[in-house]
Motif scaffolding. Structure first.
Motif, mmCIF file in Angstrom:
data_model
loop_
_atom_site.group_PDB
_atom_site.id
_atom_site.type_symbol
_atom_site.label_atom_id
_atom_site.label_comp_id
_atom_site.label_asym_id
_atom_site.label_seq_id
_atom_site.Cartn_x
_atom_site.Cartn_y
_atom_site.Cartn_z
ATOM 1 N N UNK A 113 -15.867 156.144 38.414
ATOM 2 C CA UNK A 113 -14.811 156.515 39.355
ATOM 3 C C UNK A 113 -13.914 157.512 38.635
ATOM 4 N N UNK A 114 -13.712 158.660 39.237
ATOM 5 C CA UNK A 114 -12.896 159.675 38.579
ATOM 6 C C UNK A 114 -12.108 160.458 39.616
ATOM 7 N N UNK A 115 -11.137 161.201 39.136
ATOM 8 C CA UNK A 115 -10.392 162.103 40.018
ATOM 9 C C UNK A 115 -10.041 163.360 39.230
ATOM 10 N N UNK A 116 -10.039 164.516 39.897
ATOM 11 C CA UNK A 116 -9.653 165.760 39.220
ATOM 12 C C UNK A 116 -8.154 165.820 39.030
ATOM 13 N N UNK A 117 -7.736 166.373 37.917
ATOM 14 C CA UNK A 117 -6.316 166.493 37.599
ATOM 15 C C UNK A 117 -6.044 167.903 37.081
ATOM 16 N N UNK A 118 -4.910 168.465 37.495
ATOM 17 C CA UNK A 118 -4.553 169.785 36.999
ATOM 18 C C UNK A 118 -4.479 169.768 35.486
ATOM 19 N N UNK A 119 -4.714 170.913 34.850
ATOM 20 C CA UNK A 119 -4.551 170.993 33.413
ATOM 21 C C UNK A 119 -3.154 170.555 32.996
ATOM 22 N N UNK A 120 -2.939 170.433 31.729
ATOM 23 C CA UNK A 120 -1.678 169.888 31.229
ATOM 24 C C UNK A 120 -0.474 170.744 31.600
ATOM 25 N N UNK A 121 -0.668 172.070 31.639
ATOM 26 C CA UNK A 121 0.455 172.974 31.878
ATOM 27 C C UNK A 121 0.094 174.030 32.912
ATOM 28 N N UNK A 122 1.118 174.514 33.599
ATOM 29 C CA UNK A 122 0.959 175.647 34.498
ATOM 30 C C UNK A 122 1.078 176.937 33.699
ATOM 31 N N UNK A 123 0.113 177.821 33.891
ATOM 32 C CA UNK A 123 0.035 179.056 33.111
ATOM 33 C C UNK A 123 1.306 179.891 33.235
ATOM 34 N N UNK A 124 1.985 179.808 34.374
ATOM 35 C CA UNK A 124 3.158 180.647 34.614
ATOM 36 C C UNK A 124 4.462 179.917 34.324
ATOM 37 N N UNK A 125 4.663 178.771 34.940
ATOM 38 C CA UNK A 125 5.965 178.105 34.870
ATOM 39 C C UNK A 125 6.205 177.361 33.566
ATOM 40 N N UNK A 126 5.142 177.036 32.823
ATOM 41 C CA UNK A 126 5.308 176.293 31.567
ATOM 42 C C UNK A 126 5.121 177.161 30.334
ATOM 43 N N UNK A 127 5.149 178.462 30.518
ATOM 44 C CA UNK A 127 4.853 179.377 29.416
ATOM 45 C C UNK A 127 5.786 179.189 28.223
ATOM 46 N N UNK A 128 7.004 178.753 28.461
ATOM 47 C CA UNK A 128 7.972 178.596 27.366
ATOM 48 C C UNK A 128 7.536 177.553 26.343
ATOM 49 N N UNK A 129 6.594 176.669 26.720
ATOM 50 C CA UNK A 129 6.143 175.630 25.798
ATOM 51 C C UNK A 129 5.341 176.196 24.636
ATOM 52 N N UNK A 130 4.707 177.356 24.827
ATOM 53 C CA UNK A 130 3.868 177.926 23.766
ATOM 54 C C UNK A 130 4.174 179.384 23.433
ATOM 55 N N UNK A 131 4.979 180.028 24.236
ATOM 56 C CA UNK A 131 5.234 181.452 24.015
ATOM 57 C C UNK A 131 5.881 181.675 22.646
ATOM 58 N N UNK A 132 5.267 182.555 21.862
ATOM 59 C CA UNK A 132 5.785 182.870 20.539
ATOM 60 C C UNK A 132 5.383 181.895 19.446
ATOM 61 N N UNK A 133 4.653 180.816 19.793
ATOM 62 C CA UNK A 133 4.260 179.818 18.794
ATOM 63 C C UNK A 133 3.154 180.367 17.891
ATOM 64 N N UNK A 134 3.186 179.977 16.631
ATOM 65 C CA UNK A 134 2.155 180.405 15.675
ATOM 66 C C UNK A 134 1.295 179.248 15.200
#
Length: 388
Positions: free
Chosen positions: A145-166
């Motif tokens: 039994x499974x269900x599809x789930x969106x990826x962890x982050x939205x490519x547009x609205x969550x960009x601040x989580x990784x932008x500029x990270x090294x």
């Protein structure tokens, strides 16, 4: 065109009764229109639906990329089957299309939400009805039994989580993998901050899924929490029916983040062999052929959940699990999954890989009881690059 259209559809209505209507193609394909399709089949079953593509605005003075549906419906019609034709992309093609008999499409060939597929020939329509006579993909024929789930982050609205990270966890998108191939193309680092980890642990996942009626939200959230940190099955969201392959699924390495172009499957019950078998069917040729009948530019969740899988005996289940698990474990990142499924870890040469892929396709086709003629129908939908 307008004069020809009116003449033709007046003739159809006069000959068989009912009414002719022009509608967007999306009315017969989108989730939001499922209520209309249910009403239509119950109260005024379609007698014929013609699809056309408004290429270069040849039919209507409007957006040229839109597909249009021409519907003839009859309150006294037969809801068990309908005539479908298309998709004409010029006045000449439309004239030939409407003067020819359409395909007889049985109701069981419709999608899970009664979407009307696009089919080129009658043997395609017959094969689709056969493939769709079995159970829905998310319920796994009682094996998962499974269900599809969106990826962890939205490519547009969550960009601040990784932008500029090294440094941080690798962040993958749909293009970062292919069928059984964890490429890592275009990966970016994303720090596993408290905010990022909280974002990945969606509190109320799978609300509109097929399992939601029987699995409480706490259990669905637990499935996500168990899944996000380990190896998980993901698939590309952006895809088309005309691509070399339409369903592209892969086992993603542990401790990787995913964007919304790489949705993943959360399994209610922890069974790595069932997950491997599920992955095998996702990437199989018959399943891909079925998906191509309904996908336009995205493998939407409602489309995926509406697809069917064959019934699996114990031997087929075990063989599919082993083949898919071995294909999914090319290096030590997948050591835990390999141990859980009882396969070796390490790269495969091209002959070994091709043999395993062909074995999966053959076993899935046999589970569906496909004949040689039906296999030929499937093969003609793909190029030799897609299916060597």
């Amino acid at each position: 065109f307008y004069k020809f259209f009116c003449q033709r559809y007046r003739q159809l209505v006069r000959d068989g009764g009912g009414i002719g209507v022009v509608l967007p193609r999306s009315v017969f394909a989108s989730k939001g229109s499922s209520g209309f399709r249910e009403w239509l089949l119950k109260h005024a079953p379609p007698r014929r639906i013609d699809f056309l593509l408004n290429k270069a605005s040849w039919a209507f003075d409007m957006e040229p990329r839109y597909s249009v549906a021409l519907l003839v419906a009859d309150r006294g019609g037969d809801s068990s089957e309908m005539e479908v034709a298309g998709i004409a992309d010029s006045a000449t093609a439309f004239a030939a299309q409407v003067e020819s008999p359409g395909l007889m499409l049985r109701r069981q060939a419709l999608g899970g939400l009664l979407e009307v597929p696009l089919l080129p020939r009658q043997d395609d329509a017959d094969l689709l009805a056969k493939l769709r006579s079995t159970g829905p993909f998310p319920l796994g024929g009682g094996r998962w039994r499974c269900f599809p789930n969106q990826g962890d982050f939205n490519e547009t609205t969550d960009r601040s989580l990784w932008e500029g990270a090294t440094e941080g966890r690798p962040l993958w998108k749909g293009a970062s993998f292919d069928q059984f191939v964890p490429l890592g193309a275009g990966e970016r680092p994303c720090p596993p901050t408290r905010q990022a980890l909280a974002k990945a642990l969606e509190p109320r996942p799978g609300g509109g899924s097929l399992v939601a009626d029987d699995v409480p939200v706490q259990q669905r959230a637990g499935a996500v929490a168990r899944t996000v940190a380990r190896a998980r099955v993901a698939f590309r969201d952006v895809t088309r029916a005309t691509d070399s392959r339409t369903v592209r699924a892969c086992l993603i390495p542990p401790a990787h983040f995913l964007t919304n172009t790489a949705p993943y499957l959360a399994f209610i019950d922890e069974d790595p062999r069932a997950e491997a078998t599920c992955l095998a069917i996702l990437n199989s040729l018959p399943f891909d052929w079925q998906a191509r009948r309904f996908v336009e530019i995205h493998l939407n969740f409602f489309v995926l959940e509406g697809l069917r899988i064959p019934e699996l005996d114990d031997t087929t289940f075990d063989e599919l699990a082993e083949a898919a698990a071995r294909l999914s474990c090319p290096d030590d990142r997948f050591a835990d999954f390999a141990a859980a499924t009882g396969v070796d870890v390490g790269p495969l040469d091209s002959e070994q890989r091709t043999t395993l892929l062909a074995d999966i396709d053959a076993r899935v086709a046999r589970a569906w009881g496909l004949s040689m003629d039906e296999l030929e129908v499937i093969f003609r939908d793909f190029t030799l690059d897609a299916v060597p």
